[in-house]
Design a protein around this motif. Structure first.
Motif, mmCIF file in Angstrom:
data_model
loop_
_atom_site.group_PDB
_atom_site.id
_atom_site.type_symbol
_atom_site.label_atom_id
_atom_site.label_comp_id
_atom_site.label_asym_id
_atom_site.label_seq_id
_atom_site.Cartn_x
_atom_site.Cartn_y
_atom_site.Cartn_z
ATOM 1 N N THR A 94 0.718 -1.286 0.249
ATOM 2 C CA THR A 94 0.103 -0.018 0.042
ATOM 3 C C THR A 94 0.927 1.232 0.108
ATOM 4 O O THR A 94 0.297 2.369 -0.286
ATOM 5 N N SER A 95 2.047 1.367 0.391
ATOM 6 C CA SER A 95 2.899 2.448 0.361
ATOM 7 C C SER A 95 3.395 2.537 -1.235
ATOM 8 O O SER A 95 4.240 3.732 -1.317
ATOM 9 N N LEU A 96 3.120 1.621 -2.214
ATOM 10 C CA LEU A 96 3.487 2.117 -3.457
ATOM 11 C C LEU A 96 2.620 3.032 -4.031
ATOM 12 O O LEU A 96 1.640 3.367 -3.531
ATOM 13 N N PRO A 97 3.098 3.867 -5.026
ATOM 14 C CA PRO A 97 2.155 4.970 -5.522
ATOM 15 C C PRO A 97 1.144 4.629 -6.258
ATOM 16 O O PRO A 97 0.729 3.569 -7.072
ATOM 17 N N GLY A 98 0.235 5.188 -5.981
ATOM 18 C CA GLY A 98 -1.156 5.113 -7.026
ATOM 19 C C GLY A 98 -1.979 3.965 -6.487
ATOM 20 O O GLY A 98 -1.871 3.504 -5.279
ATOM 21 N N LYS A 99 -2.805 3.576 -7.353
ATOM 22 C CA LYS A 99 -3.901 2.289 -6.940
ATOM 23 C C LYS A 99 -3.124 1.249 -7.165
ATOM 24 O O LYS A 99 -2.965 0.704 -8.416
ATOM 25 N N VAL A 100 -2.660 0.444 -6.255
ATOM 26 C CA VAL A 100 -1.923 -0.739 -6.462
ATOM 27 C C VAL A 100 -2.687 -2.012 -6.698
ATOM 28 O O VAL A 100 -3.680 -2.131 -5.790
ATOM 29 N N LYS A 101 -2.369 -2.531 -7.430
ATOM 30 C CA LYS A 101 -2.866 -4.021 -7.717
ATOM 31 C C LYS A 101 -1.799 -5.078 -7.527
ATOM 32 O O LYS A 101 -0.698 -4.933 -8.241
ATOM 33 N N GLY A 102 -1.693 -5.914 -6.633
ATOM 34 C CA GLY A 102 -0.622 -6.707 -6.167
ATOM 35 C C GLY A 102 -0.962 -7.790 -5.244
ATOM 36 O O GLY A 102 -2.178 -7.684 -4.607
ATOM 37 N N ALA A 103 0.110 -8.459 -4.748
ATOM 38 C CA ALA A 103 -0.028 -9.691 -3.603
ATOM 39 C C ALA A 103 1.143 -9.732 -3.223
ATOM 40 O O ALA A 103 2.182 -9.770 -4.051
ATOM 41 N N VAL A 104 1.218 -10.453 -2.070
ATOM 42 C CA VAL A 104 2.367 -10.946 -1.120
ATOM 43 C C VAL A 104 1.937 -12.381 -0.581
ATOM 44 O O VAL A 104 0.974 -12.322 -0.238
ATOM 45 N N VAL A 105 3.015 -13.193 -0.841
ATOM 46 C CA VAL A 105 2.848 -14.407 0.035
ATOM 47 C C VAL A 105 4.067 -14.797 0.517
ATOM 48 O O VAL A 105 5.040 -14.724 0.215
ATOM 49 N N ALA A 106 4.041 -15.312 1.881
ATOM 50 C CA ALA A 106 5.208 -15.817 2.856
ATOM 51 C C ALA A 106 4.905 -17.129 3.301
ATOM 52 O O ALA A 106 3.870 -17.167 3.623
ATOM 53 N N LEU A 107 5.913 -17.792 3.216
ATOM 54 C CA LEU A 107 6.109 -19.281 3.518
ATOM 55 C C LEU A 107 6.838 -19.592 4.592
ATOM 56 O O LEU A 107 7.931 -19.187 4.518
ATOM 57 N N GLU A 108 6.816 -20.635 5.550
ATOM 58 C CA GLU A 108 7.881 -21.141 6.312
ATOM 59 C C GLU A 108 7.987 -22.197 5.513
ATOM 60 O O GLU A 108 7.388 -23.403 5.339
ATOM 61 N N PRO A 109 9.346 -22.286 4.833
ATOM 62 C CA PRO A 109 9.956 -23.509 4.055
ATOM 63 C C PRO A 109 9.666 -24.849 4.751
ATOM 64 O O PRO A 109 9.450 -25.827 3.959
ATOM 65 N N SER A 110 10.231 -25.069 5.918
ATOM 66 C CA SER A 110 10.187 -26.347 6.462
ATOM 67 C C SER A 110 8.653 -26.900 6.663
ATOM 68 O O SER A 110 8.670 -28.241 7.000
ATOM 69 N N THR A 161 12.804 -29.883 -1.066
ATOM 70 C CA THR A 161 11.518 -30.383 -0.697
ATOM 71 C C THR A 161 10.271 -29.337 -0.610
ATOM 72 O O THR A 161 10.564 -28.354 0.140
ATOM 73 N N VAL A 162 9.362 -29.615 -1.313
ATOM 74 C CA VAL A 162 8.165 -28.654 -1.378
ATOM 75 C C VAL A 162 7.142 -29.062 -0.492
ATOM 76 O O VAL A 162 6.639 -30.166 -0.654
ATOM 77 N N MET A 163 6.952 -28.383 0.616
ATOM 78 C CA MET A 163 5.876 -28.856 1.636
ATOM 79 C C MET A 163 4.349 -28.347 1.202
ATOM 80 O O MET A 163 4.445 -27.155 0.486
ATOM 81 N N LYS A 164 3.428 -28.775 1.443
ATOM 82 C CA LYS A 164 1.966 -28.450 1.167
ATOM 83 C C LYS A 164 1.673 -27.344 1.847
ATOM 84 O O LYS A 164 1.771 -27.162 3.271
#
Length: 498
Positions: free
Chosen positions: A151-167, A370-373
């Motif tokens: 939301t700190s990006l300029p203008g009307k932002v369309k986007g997404a962020v995903v964070a995972l715990e790899p293990s 290893t990709v976890m679910k």
């Protein structure tokens, strides 16, 4: 008994039999169908009047039911609506339910079989039925860092962020913009409720769309992580190898500008180049040649090992009713010819990925291949906060060997230390990352900015994917590292420095 009386008696017996059959059918065989029918207002009213369980982040509710002074007794409220709307969804009158409110409806409403004892106690006691609580895997600080960054990006932002715990596969952050206020949809003022929904539904920004999992776009150069993994898995290369380079590369079976790949002025050698340099400078010519060399089948196999082309119906914590997933499948094309294979090597042609998918790619490399679910529900709890069920991590696939993951990690660390991913560098912590700027393929639509990373590189606690679909950024200034890197950095810092 004379004949007229006997006929009347038989007729009445048939009527009673018909009534009994009808009552049995309605109350036993068809009861479930009538209960589930959206037109059954008594059932809808009863569910809307129930004290629904809370959705929790840690101990803090991000969705809860509070007492109200109207017909329905309880009002569903969302204390931090903009921050968590993409995850919680909303619970509104008439069966309008989305997000975790929908996928965990049986728990939140108290109908889940695991809450049977609690339902029995409620039935025998004086208080009415209560729903169970759902604790999410979300890290509150990481979620806020992701939201503040977008939301700190300029203008009307369309986007997404995903964070995972790899293990484990825990989803530590899931943010989508633009977002919305679910309180306006959940209100008991049904006129205002409908107006709010209609406005959101008509909004060209699509705020009801969870871009983290419901939108797939070309991932651009972040896909080079997958191509590098496929090339190293072939046994021909490691992070210290020389790889095919050059300022330009003519795709096989093509001629002229339409089939010419270039590096936009970046130094990518003449005939060969160091693999680390190719990743640091995000050399399209290198990864197009590597993809052609690896081949379409091996590229498809590698992409699918990370989760592309997957059917999410069996493991979606945001799934809708009837087991149907709300997640968009990330696509890697099949039966490609050589020029198409070359384009796929740097995340173009028909390659499409969600932010969740690219977070899974980063997390898989971070977790020794290893990709976890991925999962969003940490615990199911009773109304008294007793733990009823805890989600256990599950392995989804072995995308690459630990040795290959280690070599790809070296390439990604070099990209943060000396290349395009430097905006994600964290003092005192080794970070692995990759940038991406993907062409939309439409003249009036600007490129998409991507960034993937994980940290610490040798024992990752968090993997992040950032996707910026659009913002008020000049077209020539759009770059995944410049705009996505700082967001990924702040999310990683939030997890590493709680």
């Amino acid at each position: 008994m004379n004949k007229p009386i006997r006929l009347i008696a038989i007729f009445l017996m048939l009527l009673f039999a018909a009534l009994m059959i009808n009552a049995t059918y309605l109350q036993y065989y068809a009861s479930g169908r009538y209960n589930d029918d959206a037109r059954n207002r008594r059932v809808v009213d009863a569910e809307f009047s129930r004290q629904r369980g809370a959705i929790l982040v840690g101990r803090d509710p991000v969705a809860e039911s509070v007492k109200s002074k109207d017909l329905y007794k309880f009002q569903r409220t969302y204390p931090k609506p903009q921050l968590y709307a993409g995850v919680t969804g909303y619970f509104a009158y008439g069966g309008a339910v989305t997000g975790v409110e929908k996928s965990q409806n049986n728990v939140l409403s108290g109908d889940d079989s695991r809450l049977f004892v609690n339902r029995l106690i409620d039935l025998l006691g004086s208080k009415g039925p209560e729903g169970g609580d759902v604790e999410l895997t979300i890290d509150a600080k990481a979620q806020k860092a992701a939201y503040d960054g977008l939301t700190s990006l300029p203008g009307k932002v369309k986007g997404a962020v995903v964070a995972l715990e790899p293990s484990t596969g825990k989803i530590l952050a899931m943010v989508t913009t633009p977002t919305f206020d679910p309180n306006k949809v959940a209100t008991h003022d049904f006129s205002a409720n409908q107006k709010a929904y209609d406005k959101l539904n008509a909004d060209p920004g699509k705020p009801l769309l969870n871009r983290a999992v419901q939108m797939s776009l070309p991932p651009g150069s972040t896909f080079k992580v997958v191509t590098a993994a496929a090339a190293i898995s072939s046994g021909k290369y490691d992070a210290s190898s020389m790889v095919p380079g050059g300022a330009t590369y003519q795709l096989p079976q093509t001629s002229g500008p339409s089939g010419l790949v270039d590096n936009e002025g970046r130094d990518c050698g003449v005939k060969t180049v160091k693999f680390t340099q190719a990743m640091e400078n995000s050399c399209n010519t290198v990864f197009a040649q590597l993809a052609v060399e690896v081949g379409a089948d091996a590229m498809q196999k590698q992409a699918e090992a990370f989760g592309f082309n997957s059917d999410y119906d069996s493991w979606d914590d945001l799934q809708g009713t009837n087991g149907k997933s709300t997640l968009t499948t990330s696509n890697f094309p099949t039966q490609m010819n050589p020029p198409q294979t070359g384009q796929s090597g740097f995340g173009q042609y028909e390659v499409r990925a969600t932010p969740l998918q690219m977070a899974m790619v980063a997390a898989g490399i971070a977790n020794q291949g290893t990709v976890m679910k991925p999962y969003l529900i940490n615990e199911v709890q009773s109304a008294d906060s007793d733990t009823v069920a805890t989600t256990q991590p599950k392995k989804l696939s072995q995308a690459v060997t630990p040795e290959t993951a280690k070599e790809v990690t070296k390439l990604m660390v070099a990209t943060v230390n000396d290349g395009t991913a430097s905006p994600a560098a964290i003092t005192g912590i080794q970070v692995a990352g990759k940038t991406g700027t993907a062409q939309s393929g439409q003249d009036n639509v600007p490129p998409y900015a991507w960034f993937v990373s994980f940290a610490p590189a040798d024992n990752a606690k968090v993997a992040v994917a950032v996707m910026i679909e659009s913002a008020d950024i000049p077209r020539d200034d759009i770059a995944g590292g410049k705009w996505g890197g700082p967001i990924a950095k702040s999310v990683m810092e939030a997890v590493l420095n709680p």
